[in-house]
Design a protein around this motif. Structure first.
Motif, mmCIF file in Angstrom:
data_model
loop_
_atom_site.group_PDB
_atom_site.id
_atom_site.type_symbol
_atom_site.label_atom_id
_atom_site.label_comp_id
_atom_site.label_asym_id
_atom_site.label_seq_id
_atom_site.Cartn_x
_atom_site.Cartn_y
_atom_site.Cartn_z
ATOM 1 N N PRO A 165 0.600 -1.293 0.108
ATOM 2 C CA PRO A 165 -0.127 -0.050 0.067
ATOM 3 C C PRO A 165 0.847 1.048 -0.011
ATOM 4 O O PRO A 165 0.596 2.278 -0.646
ATOM 5 C CB PRO A 165 -0.808 -0.050 1.254
ATOM 6 C CG PRO A 165 -0.897 -1.628 1.699
ATOM 7 C CD PRO A 165 0.339 -2.053 1.102
ATOM 8 N N LYS A 166 1.924 1.431 0.614
ATOM 9 C CA LYS A 166 2.573 2.359 0.757
ATOM 10 C C LYS A 166 3.342 2.752 -0.670
ATOM 11 O O LYS A 166 3.613 3.940 -1.194
ATOM 12 C CB LYS A 166 3.958 2.217 1.788
ATOM 13 C CG LYS A 166 4.676 3.560 1.934
ATOM 14 C CD LYS A 166 5.812 3.362 2.871
ATOM 15 C CE LYS A 166 6.794 4.607 3.151
ATOM 16 N NZ LYS A 166 7.747 4.354 4.105
ATOM 17 N N LYS A 167 3.751 1.654 -1.161
ATOM 18 C CA LYS A 167 4.378 1.869 -2.542
ATOM 19 C C LYS A 167 3.404 2.568 -3.507
ATOM 20 O O LYS A 167 3.464 3.321 -4.259
ATOM 21 C CB LYS A 167 5.089 0.615 -3.056
ATOM 22 C CG LYS A 167 5.748 0.746 -4.462
ATOM 23 C CD LYS A 167 6.252 -0.521 -5.022
ATOM 24 C CE LYS A 167 7.019 -0.275 -6.297
ATOM 25 N NZ LYS A 167 7.547 -1.387 -6.645
ATOM 26 N N ALA A 168 2.155 2.101 -3.502
ATOM 27 C CA ALA A 168 1.266 2.393 -4.294
ATOM 28 C C ALA A 168 0.840 3.817 -4.101
ATOM 29 O O ALA A 168 0.733 4.635 -5.152
ATOM 30 C CB ALA A 168 -0.058 1.508 -4.296
ATOM 31 N N ALA A 169 0.887 4.323 -2.889
ATOM 32 C CA ALA A 169 0.327 5.624 -2.392
ATOM 33 C C ALA A 169 1.697 6.620 -3.217
ATOM 34 O O ALA A 169 1.272 7.636 -3.559
ATOM 35 C CB ALA A 169 0.448 5.739 -1.044
ATOM 36 N N GLU A 170 2.780 6.273 -2.988
ATOM 37 C CA GLU A 170 3.956 6.819 -3.157
ATOM 38 C C GLU A 170 4.134 6.982 -4.928
ATOM 39 O O GLU A 170 4.272 8.111 -5.432
ATOM 40 C CB GLU A 170 5.249 6.337 -2.822
ATOM 41 C CG GLU A 170 5.408 6.416 -1.315
ATOM 42 C CD GLU A 170 6.830 5.676 -0.737
ATOM 43 O OE1 GLU A 170 7.381 4.928 -1.510
ATOM 44 O OE2 GLU A 170 7.070 5.968 0.476
ATOM 45 N N LEU A 171 3.525 6.038 -5.613
ATOM 46 C CA LEU A 171 3.512 6.139 -6.980
ATOM 47 C C LEU A 171 2.602 7.222 -7.480
ATOM 48 O O LEU A 171 2.918 7.895 -8.462
ATOM 49 C CB LEU A 171 3.186 4.809 -7.614
ATOM 50 C CG LEU A 171 4.332 3.559 -7.546
ATOM 51 C CD1 LEU A 171 3.957 2.243 -7.932
ATOM 52 C CD2 LEU A 171 5.271 4.033 -8.591
ATOM 53 N N ILE A 172 1.447 7.133 -6.714
ATOM 54 C CA ILE A 172 0.300 8.076 -7.337
ATOM 55 C C ILE A 172 0.823 9.433 -6.860
ATOM 56 O O ILE A 172 0.603 10.385 -7.538
ATOM 57 C CB ILE A 172 -1.133 7.668 -6.683
ATOM 58 C CG1 ILE A 172 -1.704 6.417 -7.053
ATOM 59 C CG2 ILE A 172 -1.988 8.935 -6.682
ATOM 60 C CD1 ILE A 172 -2.119 6.537 -8.581
ATOM 61 N N ALA A 173 1.256 9.662 -5.629
ATOM 62 C CA ALA A 173 1.869 10.955 -5.314
ATOM 63 C C ALA A 173 2.805 11.648 -6.245
ATOM 64 O O ALA A 173 2.817 12.633 -6.702
ATOM 65 C CB ALA A 173 2.523 11.086 -3.714
ATOM 66 N N LYS A 174 3.667 10.807 -6.598
ATOM 67 C CA LYS A 174 4.857 11.072 -7.522
ATOM 68 C C LYS A 174 4.399 11.495 -9.025
ATOM 69 O O LYS A 174 4.689 12.275 -9.485
ATOM 70 C CB LYS A 174 5.721 9.977 -7.703
ATOM 71 C CG LYS A 174 6.985 10.211 -8.617
ATOM 72 C CD LYS A 174 8.016 9.072 -8.664
ATOM 73 C CE LYS A 174 9.162 9.285 -9.483
ATOM 74 N NZ LYS A 174 10.289 7.958 -9.428
ATOM 75 N N LYS A 175 3.202 10.608 -9.323
ATOM 76 C CA LYS A 175 2.638 10.717 -10.809
ATOM 77 C C LYS A 175 1.946 12.136 -10.545
ATOM 78 O O LYS A 175 2.046 12.808 -11.795
ATOM 79 C CB LYS A 175 1.562 9.772 -10.981
ATOM 80 C CG LYS A 175 1.295 9.698 -12.368
ATOM 81 C CD LYS A 175 0.436 8.499 -12.761
ATOM 82 C CE LYS A 175 -0.083 8.419 -14.264
ATOM 83 N NZ LYS A 175 1.119 8.221 -15.127
ATOM 84 N N LEU A 176 1.349 12.566 -9.582
ATOM 85 C CA LEU A 176 0.417 13.907 -9.712
ATOM 86 C C LEU A 176 1.395 14.943 -9.685
ATOM 87 O O LEU A 176 1.339 16.071 -10.160
ATOM 88 C CB LEU A 176 -0.333 13.883 -8.477
ATOM 89 C CG LEU A 176 -1.723 12.790 -8.871
ATOM 90 C CD1 LEU A 176 -2.492 13.189 -7.360
ATOM 91 C CD2 LEU A 176 -2.459 13.437 -9.751
ATOM 92 N N LYS A 177 2.698 15.019 -8.926
ATOM 93 C CA LYS A 177 3.496 15.734 -8.733
ATOM 94 C C LYS A 177 4.088 16.222 -9.914
ATOM 95 O O LYS A 177 4.427 17.474 -10.379
ATOM 96 C CB LYS A 177 4.604 15.398 -7.747
ATOM 97 C CG LYS A 177 5.560 16.564 -7.417
ATOM 98 C CD LYS A 177 6.743 15.921 -6.187
ATOM 99 C CE LYS A 177 7.546 17.252 -5.817
ATOM 100 N NZ LYS A 177 8.620 16.664 -4.830
ATOM 101 N N HIS A 178 4.193 15.217 -10.782
ATOM 102 C CA HIS A 178 5.024 15.517 -12.170
ATOM 103 C C HIS A 178 3.901 15.790 -13.298
ATOM 104 O O HIS A 178 4.584 15.849 -14.531
ATOM 105 C CB HIS A 178 5.970 14.353 -12.612
ATOM 106 C CG HIS A 178 7.138 14.187 -11.551
ATOM 107 N ND1 HIS A 178 8.043 15.190 -11.512
ATOM 108 C CD2 HIS A 178 7.442 13.293 -10.641
ATOM 109 C CE1 HIS A 178 8.951 14.756 -10.553
ATOM 110 N NE2 HIS A 178 8.506 13.717 -10.124
#
Length: 264
Positions: free
Chosen positions: A251-264
């Motif tokens: 779950p943590k990795k999934a949350a980080e992936l989404i956050a990174k995608k939105l940031k860029h």
């Protein structure tokens, strides 16, 4: 539940996925009670339905008003003679801001439409559905209902509430004639941002991302098929399949992936 000759209520029927659900149901031989807050949008849905419009009733309802929703089942039955299923599709997103920047008025509106609107519909229609030979409840959650999206925290919370409500309803109604399905759409090409007052600045969408976005028609087919197959849950879209797998493992990795995608 085979929708042929059934009466199905669809919320958010004035456009996007909701309109396509109406058209899909009509093509499969159902009658539809189309519900939306926008009368002009409902009229357009009826117009697009063409010669099948005779099997559609339109109902202008604000889903945040409990008494108006509670009056809806009798109105549907007065027009169609019965009601066999509901598809709770109506929903809005929030402005793309963090919780500390979001005012309580907008927070309340998102929760009132997405969660309480769904709850009012469920509570109002269950007694009628239990009287039918077969009945069905389909509630539309979201990929954001199990995967945290920065800037959509309240939207996600409302859809997570819909998720757990629907899954609990499945258990509560398992020994009855009423089946229950929860749907998790990923990216779908609708006007939800514009209609929710949550438009972001124009950002280019790369081809890989574009290929993962469902059309409203494709999403509607997946949703109605899931209903007809009495599925417990339905994942709608390539992106939601991928993120569901990642989230279940990490779950943590999934949350980080989404956050990174939105940031860029």
């Amino acid at each position: 539940m085979n929708v042929l000759n059934k009466v199905i209520v669809v919320t958010g029927a004035g456009g996007g996925i909701g309109r396509e659900i109406v058209l899909n149901l009509l093509a499969k031989g159902a009658s539809v009670a189309a519900v939306d807050i926008n009368q002009e949008a409902l009229a357009e849905t009826l117009k697009i339905a063409g010669d099948k419009g005779s099997k559609v009733s339109i109902h202008v309802v604000n889903l945040t008003e409990r008494e108006a929703v509670e009056a809806l089942p009798e109105q549907v039955i007065a027009h169609h003679g019965s009601v066999d299923g509901i598809i709770n599709n109506a929903g809005i997103i929030q402005p793309f801001v963090h919780v500390n920047e979001l005012d309580y008025e907008k927070i309340k509106l998102v929760m009132d439409i997405n969660f309480y609107g769904t709850l009012y519909m469920v509570k109002s229609f269950i007694p009628y559905l239990l009287k039918r030979p077969v009945g069905h409840i389909t509630n539309i959650s979201s990929m954001g209902g199990f995967l945290p999206v920065p800037g959509q925290s309240i939207y996600g919370a409302s859809k997570a509430a819909v998720k757990l409500l629907t899954e609990a309803l499945h258990s509560e109604l398992k020994d009855t004639n009423v089946k229950v399905t929860v749907v998790f759409p990923g990216g779908v090409g609708t006007n939800i941002m514009k209609n929710s007052g949550a438009e972001r600045s124009n950002q280019p969408v790369d081809e890989k991302q574009r290929q993962k976005i469902l059309t409203p028609k494709e999403a509607a087919e997946i949703i109605v098929t899931g209903m007809e197959k009495d599925k417990f849950s339905v994942l709608a879209g390539k992106d939601v399949y991928l993120m569901d797998k990642i989230y279940r493992v990490n779950p943590k990795k999934a949350a980080e992936l989404i956050a990174k995608k939105l940031k860029h």
